[in-house]
Design a protein around this motif. Structure first.
Motif, PDB file in Angstrom:
ATOM      1  N   GLY A 699       1.194  -1.040  -0.585  1.00 40.19           N
ATOM      2  CA  GLY A 699      -0.014  -0.352  -0.086  1.00 40.19           C
ATOM      3  C   GLY A 699       0.765   1.075   0.066  1.00 40.19           C
ATOM      4  N   LEU A 700       1.662   1.294   0.166  1.00 43.30           N
ATOM      5  CA  LEU A 700       3.136   2.476   0.480  1.00 43.30           C
ATOM      6  C   LEU A 700       3.243   2.802  -1.060  1.00 43.30           C
ATOM      7  CD1 LEU A 700       5.168   0.938   2.912  1.00 43.30           C
ATOM      8  CD2 LEU A 700       3.712   2.878   3.542  1.00 43.30           C
ATOM      9  N   LEU A 701       3.376   1.752  -2.303  1.00 45.96           N
ATOM     10  CA  LEU A 701       4.022   2.163  -2.726  1.00 45.96           C
ATOM     11  C   LEU A 701       2.239   2.022  -3.800  1.00 45.96           C
ATOM     12  CD1 LEU A 701       6.926   0.190  -3.444  1.00 45.96           C
ATOM     13  CD2 LEU A 701       6.902   3.055  -3.432  1.00 45.96           C
ATOM     14  N   GLN A 702       1.522   3.686  -4.505  1.00 46.84           N
ATOM     15  CA  GLN A 702       0.487   2.898  -5.586  1.00 46.84           C
ATOM     16  C   GLN A 702       0.922   4.534  -6.987  1.00 46.84           C
ATOM     17  OE1 GLN A 702      -2.293   1.952  -4.868  1.00 46.84           O
ATOM     18  NE2 GLN A 702      -1.909   1.611  -2.686  1.00 46.84           N
ATOM     19  N   THR A 703       0.253   3.682  -7.671  1.00 39.62           N
ATOM     20  CA  THR A 703       0.892   4.507  -8.679  1.00 39.62           C
ATOM     21  C   THR A 703      -0.099   6.019  -9.125  1.00 39.62           C
ATOM     22  OG1 THR A 703      -0.767   3.321 -10.102  1.00 39.62           O
ATOM     23  CG2 THR A 703       1.086   2.101  -9.773  1.00 39.62           C
ATOM     24  N   PRO A 704       0.241   6.448  -9.665  1.00 38.44           N
ATOM     25  CA  PRO A 704       1.834   6.430 -10.263  1.00 38.44           C
ATOM     26  C   PRO A 704       2.844   7.028  -9.724  1.00 38.44           C
ATOM     27  CG  PRO A 704       1.055   9.249 -10.900  1.00 38.44           C
ATOM     28  CD  PRO A 704       0.225   7.564 -10.210  1.00 38.44           C
ATOM     29  N   LEU A 705       4.189   6.545  -9.561  1.00 38.99           N
ATOM     30  CA  LEU A 705       5.396   5.707  -8.490  1.00 38.99           C
ATOM     31  C   LEU A 705       6.274   7.441  -8.523  1.00 38.99           C
ATOM     32  CD1 LEU A 705       6.574   2.102  -8.436  1.00 38.99           C
ATOM     33  CD2 LEU A 705       5.143   3.634  -7.239  1.00 38.99           C
ATOM     34  N   THR A 706       5.229   8.379  -8.105  1.00 38.78           N
ATOM     35  CA  THR A 706       5.881   9.885  -8.479  1.00 38.78           C
ATOM     36  C   THR A 706       7.424   9.772  -7.522  1.00 38.78           C
ATOM     37  OG1 THR A 706       4.646  10.905  -6.840  1.00 38.78           O
ATOM     38  CG2 THR A 706       4.053  10.776  -9.041  1.00 38.78           C
ATOM     39  N   PRO A 707       7.880  10.561  -7.444  1.00 37.15           N
ATOM     40  CA  PRO A 707       9.185  11.192  -6.711  1.00 37.15           C
ATOM     41  C   PRO A 707       8.909  11.041  -4.945  1.00 37.15           C
ATOM     42  CG  PRO A 707      10.076  12.487  -8.420  1.00 37.15           C
ATOM     43  CD  PRO A 707       8.725  11.338  -8.568  1.00 37.15           C
ATOM     44  N   ASP A 708       7.673  11.630  -4.625  1.00 36.46           N
ATOM     45  CA  ASP A 708       6.778  11.837  -3.598  1.00 36.46           C
ATOM     46  C   ASP A 708       6.554  10.721  -3.123  1.00 36.46           C
ATOM     47  OD1 ASP A 708       5.513  13.922  -1.300  1.00 36.46           O
ATOM     48  OD2 ASP A 708       3.438  12.696  -1.713  1.00 36.46           O
ATOM     49  N   ILE A 709       5.754  10.320  -3.740  1.00 33.39           N
ATOM     50  CA  ILE A 709       5.514   8.813  -3.167  1.00 33.39           C
ATOM     51  C   ILE A 709       6.784   7.094  -2.548  1.00 33.39           C
ATOM     52  CG2 ILE A 709       4.112   6.649  -3.904  1.00 33.39           C
ATOM     53  CD1 ILE A 709       1.799   7.814  -5.235  1.00 33.39           C
ATOM     54  N   VAL A 710       7.579   7.279  -3.966  1.00 31.51           N
ATOM     55  CA  VAL A 710       9.069   6.313  -3.975  1.00 31.51           C
ATOM     56  C   VAL A 710       9.808   7.520  -2.153  1.00 31.51           C
ATOM     57  CG1 VAL A 710      10.693   5.613  -4.466  1.00 31.51           C
ATOM     58  CG2 VAL A 710       8.752   5.572  -6.051  1.00 31.51           C
ATOM     59  N   TRP A 711       9.886   8.459  -1.738  1.00 34.77           N
ATOM     60  CA  TRP A 711      10.652   9.159  -0.643  1.00 34.77           C
ATOM     61  C   TRP A 711       9.969   8.535  -0.106  1.00 34.77           C
ATOM     62  CZ3 TRP A 711       9.557  12.391   2.843  1.00 34.77           C
ATOM     63  CH2 TRP A 711      10.886  13.129   3.506  1.00 34.77           C
ATOM     64  N   ARG A 712       8.583   8.759   0.133  1.00 36.09           N
ATOM     65  CA  ARG A 712       8.087   8.949   1.339  1.00 36.09           C
ATOM     66  C   ARG A 712       7.546   6.852   2.300  1.00 36.09           C
ATOM     67  NH1 ARG A 712       4.764  13.248   3.272  1.00 36.09           N
ATOM     68  NH2 ARG A 712       4.498  14.350   1.758  1.00 36.09           N
ATOM     69  N   ALA A 713       7.791   6.278   0.778  1.00 37.21           N
ATOM     70  CA  ALA A 713       8.100   4.590   1.435  1.00 37.21           C
ATOM     71  C   ALA A 713       9.228   4.113   1.497  1.00 37.21           C
ATOM     72  CB  ALA A 713       7.478   4.354  -0.378  1.00 37.21           C
ATOM     73  N   ALA A 714      10.532   4.998   1.157  1.00 35.00           N
ATOM     74  CA  ALA A 714      11.825   4.499   1.884  1.00 35.00           C
ATOM     75  C   ALA A 714      12.072   5.213   2.765  1.00 35.00           C
ATOM     76  CB  ALA A 714      12.536   5.533   0.367  1.00 35.00           C
ATOM     77  N   ARG A 715      11.139   5.850   3.730  1.00 34.10           N
ATOM     78  CA  ARG A 715      11.107   6.001   5.173  1.00 34.10           C
ATOM     79  C   ARG A 715       9.935   5.757   5.707  1.00 34.10           C
ATOM     80  NH1 ARG A 715      13.907   8.843   1.471  1.00 34.10           N
ATOM     81  NH2 ARG A 715      15.776  10.042   2.255  1.00 34.10           N
ATOM     82  N   ALA A 716       9.353   5.568   5.096  1.00 33.90           N
ATOM     83  CA  ALA A 716       8.379   4.310   5.799  1.00 33.90           C
ATOM     84  C   ALA A 716       8.639   3.746   7.251  1.00 33.90           C
ATOM     85  CB  ALA A 716       6.827   3.714   5.461  1.00 33.90           C
ATOM     86  N   PRO A 717       7.465   3.865   7.912  1.00 35.89           N
ATOM     87  CA  PRO A 717       7.782   2.311   9.248  1.00 35.89           C
ATOM     88  C   PRO A 717       7.696   0.719   8.292  1.00 35.89           C
ATOM     89  CG  PRO A 717       7.233   4.215  10.425  1.00 35.89           C
ATOM     90  CD  PRO A 717       6.922   4.555   9.032  1.00 35.89           C
ATOM     91  N   GLY A 718       8.941   0.055   9.267  1.00 36.07           N
ATOM     92  CA  GLY A 718       9.097  -1.324   8.001  1.00 36.07           C
ATOM     93  C   GLY A 718       9.959  -1.145   7.045  1.00 36.07           C
ATOM     94  N   HIS A 719      10.122   0.259   6.350  1.00 39.64           N
ATOM     95  CA  HIS A 719      10.537   0.473   5.127  1.00 39.64           C
ATOM     96  C   HIS A 719      11.952  -0.813   5.403  1.00 39.64           C
ATOM     97  CE1 HIS A 719      14.392   1.882   3.056  1.00 39.64           C
ATOM     98  NE2 HIS A 719      13.644   1.551   1.840  1.00 39.64           N
ATOM     99  N   GLY A 720      12.167  -1.385   4.128  1.00 42.44           N
ATOM    100  CA  GLY A 720      13.561  -1.931   4.070  1.00 42.44           C
ATOM    101  C   GLY A 720      13.361  -4.024   4.837  1.00 42.44           C
ATOM    102  N   GLU A 721      12.641  -4.063   5.691  1.00 42.85           N
ATOM    103  CA  GLU A 721      12.342  -5.229   5.809  1.00 42.85           C
ATOM    104  C   GLU A 721      11.679  -6.603   5.500  1.00 42.85           C
ATOM    105  OE1 GLU A 721      10.110  -4.102   9.147  1.00 42.85           O
ATOM    106  OE2 GLU A 721      11.236  -3.534  10.622  1.00 42.85           O
ATOM    107  N   GLY A 722      11.174  -6.260   4.436  1.00 46.21           N
ATOM    108  CA  GLY A 722      11.091  -7.475   3.028  1.00 46.21           C
ATOM    109  C   GLY A 722      11.717  -8.377   3.308  1.00 46.21           C
ATOM    110  N   VAL A 723      10.933  -9.674   2.945  1.00 42.03           N
ATOM    111  CA  VAL A 723      11.852 -10.705   3.110  1.00 42.03           C
ATOM    112  C   VAL A 723      12.386 -10.984   1.409  1.00 42.03           C
ATOM    113  CG1 VAL A 723      12.420 -13.507   3.134  1.00 42.03           C
ATOM    114  CG2 VAL A 723      11.018 -12.065   4.744  1.00 42.03           C
TER     115      VAL A 723
END
Length: 724
Positions: A699-723
């Motif tokens: 849900g953190l990545l909804q299209t279109p993947l604008t820089p704002d959306i990607v930037w926020r997703a990269a800083r969301a809690p749990g970022h980088g925890e995917g297996v």
């Protein structure tokens, strides 16, 4: 003269000053034209509850329901005088709250677009409800929510129409995909005999589904041409098109997917709230295509998809390249990656474990589709080999261990699409006629808007007859030349119209053999066809060319209605994307598109169709999307500076390959080839970005993947925890 508000009650429209502008021939509101009919809705919807009480007026009568809806029309000696007249029209509108998303329109306290009626225009489902025990007993269940944003088709040429009264007939020239539908709609709306309306479609600069309907402007132009007794023309400019042309996509989805410990799919549930726009038109049925294609390429025992088509204060949603299949593919393919991360299974391996086996076709899906043929593993394997999958996996791991390197991700998307149309539209009319000079005229009910009919169809007929391509002339897009026809949409040109031409050419050959046999006193089975002429099978002196046969026996023309079945092309897209978490930018380094459209009739045409639709898929993933201001008006004042399209500079290297699984539904063996790219590419790109950032919550990545959306997703809690 168009509304500047998205929603409101119309109190008055005053055209008096506009009529005094030099060069203005007339100015009218709905009040001035009490006999102006409403916009015709497709027959199969007109008897449905979706339409009842929700009439679409050609000019607003009492309530504005989308921004840009026409309040008045001005006719001038030229465009400039008409626009001067529009500037003098005055309208009074009491604004109402606007709703521009399905979720907003579904709230209990939301304004109703039609008084006393729900904003839900249609409910539907595909498959059957999943027993709760399936979810309870599954080893893993993943859930997600996705938004498929509203898109603009953005053809090179905007909509156009010229209506010319000619005695008791009206000739209409228009950029359109379905000339016979337009003729029927105009005849019914204007209460004129069908043979009094002729529609001619000349060269048309693109459509992507957006030019297959009857629009308010078309109806008004034809009506005024008859009223004034003179030609009337409307050419839509780009800003006008961006404001009031049809929309595509527009779905809010929630999904649930269950699997066992080995990743074998057990159940899939898809809930769709679809934006139908302000009036119920064909867009209300589009999410049913999404529902029926929900399972994608996988064997899933239990599937249930539910649909609500919701009215909003936006221009009507209508088929846009892919029409329901990109939405289905994105939902299942993004969720497959989510499931793979949860189970720790490589996304490629997870897909392989669940593909419908190649020996299982024809395959009945739980949603009622009957897939005709397929080899999904072969398409994915070719895509991975072409990409160099293992090399990129190694590079991804290297960057993950290098704190100074930009993260890199790999995204996969496998798709199955439907081509040819739905039941009732899987046929085409046409004819093949031979002339005394040896030339051939081929006619059909289609109308090209960039699908290369002018080269493809003559070549197909020439090959079937054994004559030079230069001897075959194609006539289409003219309801006088071809009295019956269906049109060009749903990737049906080769699959349906092409098969019709092959069939008609075969009928002409048979007729020629019978005529020759009668002339020569031979049984028909002793007369052969070769090299564009008839020959005695015994090798005797009896032989004649097609032209000489016509001279000797009279006119030779065959015509028929040819029907085929729906087909299911398929393929796989793999994307490699580099992401800058500090800037939010996405750089697609590589994109491989493998398509299987059955027998390829024209490699160059198929390549162009695949590349073009892939670019539109890139646009959906990264750039395109309509934004609205606080009162529901699209933010489009600067045109394509506000609605971004990918240009040459944004298109990554795209490697297009093909597998070939013939269509068993016709001897021609072709399936649709025009929509694959925008079906497969979006999910592959988004999955690559999620892989690069190791996003656990899709849900953190909804299209279109604008820089704002990607930037926020990269800083969301749990970022980088995917297996991985």
């Amino acid at each position: 003269m168009r509304s500047r508000v998205a929603h409101g009650r119309l109190r008055a429209v005053d055209c008096t000053a506009a009529r005094d502008v030099p060069g203005v021939l007339g100015a009218w509101s709905a009040t001035d034209l009490p006999d102006l009919p409403p916009v015709a809705i497709l027959d199969r919807l007109s008897k449905d509850d979706a339409v009842a009480g929700r009439e679409w007026p050609a000019l607003v009568k009492d309530r504005v329901r989308y921004p840009g809806e026409a309040l008045a029309v001005v006719v001038g000696e030229d465009r400039y005088r008409a626009e001067d007249g529009v500037a003098e029209v005055n309208a009074t509108i009491d604004p109402l709250p606007a709703v521009v998303t399905p979720s907003a329109a579904l709230r209990d306290d939301s304004v109703r677009l039609f008084d006393g009626l729900s904003n839900i225009a249609l409910r539907g489902e595909a498959g059957t409800p999943v027993d709760p025990s399936v979810w309870q007993d599954a080893a893993v269940v993943v859930e997600a929510a996705y938004r498929q944003q509203l898109l603009m088709p953005s053809p090179m040429e905007c909509r156009t129409i010229l209506a010319v009264p000619e005695g008791d007939r009206l000739t209409v020239w228009a950029g359109h995909q379905m000339p016979h539908r337009l003729a029927r709609s105009l005849a019914a709306s204007l209460r004129r005999p069908a043979d009094r309306i002729r529609v001619v479609v000349p060269d048309t600069g693109g459509a992507f589904g957006s030019k297959s309907a009857m629009f308010p402007e078309y109806l008004v132009v034809a009506y005024l041409a008859l009223r004034l007794g003179r030609p009337v023309r409307w050419i839509e400019d780009r800003l006008e098109s961006m404001l009031v042309a049809t929309r595509g996509r527009g779905q809010e989805q929630t999904v649930r997917l269950a699997a066992d410990t080995e990743g074998r799919l057990l159940a899939y549930e898809l809930t769709i709230d679809a934006d139908a726009g302000a009036y119920p038109h064909l867009g209300v049925t589009l999410p049913m295509i999404t529902a029926s294609m929900a399972t994608g390429a996988y064997t899933t025992p239990h599937v249930h998809a539910t649909v609500r088509s919701v009215l909003t204060n936006t221009m009507v949603t209508y088929p846009y390249r892919g029409a329901g299949r990109p939405e289905a593919t994105t939902a299942i393919e993004r969720t497959m990656d989510l499931l793979g991360r949860r189970l720790g299974i490589d996304p490629v391996e997870l897909r392989r474990r669940n593909f419908i086996p190649s020996d299982a076709f024809p395959y009945e899906t739980p949603t009622g589709r009957r897939y005709d043929s397929g080899n999904y593993s072969a398409a994915l394997d070719l895509a991975l080999r072409t990409l160099g999958y293992e090399k990129w996996r190694a590079e991804r791991s290297r960057r993950h261990d290098d704190p100074d390197a930009l993260p890199l991700g790999i995204g996969v998307s496998c798709y199955v699409e439907r081509s040819g149309g739905e039941a009732g539209l899987l046929h085409e009319f046409g004819s093949v006629e031979a002339h005394e000079d040896g030339t051939v005229t081929a006619r059909c009910g289609a109308a090209s808007s960039g699908q290369s009919h002018e080269t493809l169809f003559p070549a197909l007929v020439a090959e079937a007859l054994g004559v030079p391509e230069t001897h075959v002339r194609l006539i289409e897009g003219d309801t006088d030349e071809q009295p019956e026809g269906v049109g060009s949409f749903a990737s049906r040109s080769a699959q349906v119209a092409g098969a019709m031409f092959q069939h008609a050419a075969g009928l002409l050959v048979q007729e020629a053999r019978e005529r020759a046999a009668e002339s020569w006193g031979l049984p028909v089975d002793e007369v052969d066809w070769a090299d564009g002429g008839v020959h005695a099978a015994s090798g005797g002196p009896a032989a004649t060319s097609l032209g000489d046969l016509v001279k000797a026996t009279g006119p030779l023309r065959v015509e028929d209605r040819y029907e085929t079945s729906v087909a299911f092309p398929f393929g796989a897209h793999v994307a490699v994307a580099e992401v800058d978490p500090d800037l939010g930018t996405v750089n697609v380094l590589r994109l491989v598109a493998v398509e299987d459209c059955g027998v390829v009739l024209s490699p160059a045409t198929v390549h162009g169709q695949t590349l073009g639709s892939t670019v539109q898929g890139i646009g959906q993933a990264l750039y395109e999307g309509i934004t609205f201001d606080d009162v529901g008006v699209p933010c489009l004042a600067s045109g394509f500076l506000d609605y971004l399209l990918p240009t040459f500079a944004e298109i990554p290297p795209v490697d297009i390959r093909h597998t070939r699984t013939p269509n068993p539904g016709t001897p021609l063996g072709a399936k649709g080839a025009g929509e694959s790219g925008c079906i497969g590419a979006p999910a592959a790109i988004v999955n690559a970005v999620a892989d690069a950032l190791r996003i656990a919550d899709p849900g953190l990545l909804q299209t279109p993947l604008t820089p704002d959306i990607v930037w926020r997703a990269a800083r969301a809690p749990g970022h980088g925890e995917g297996v991985r």
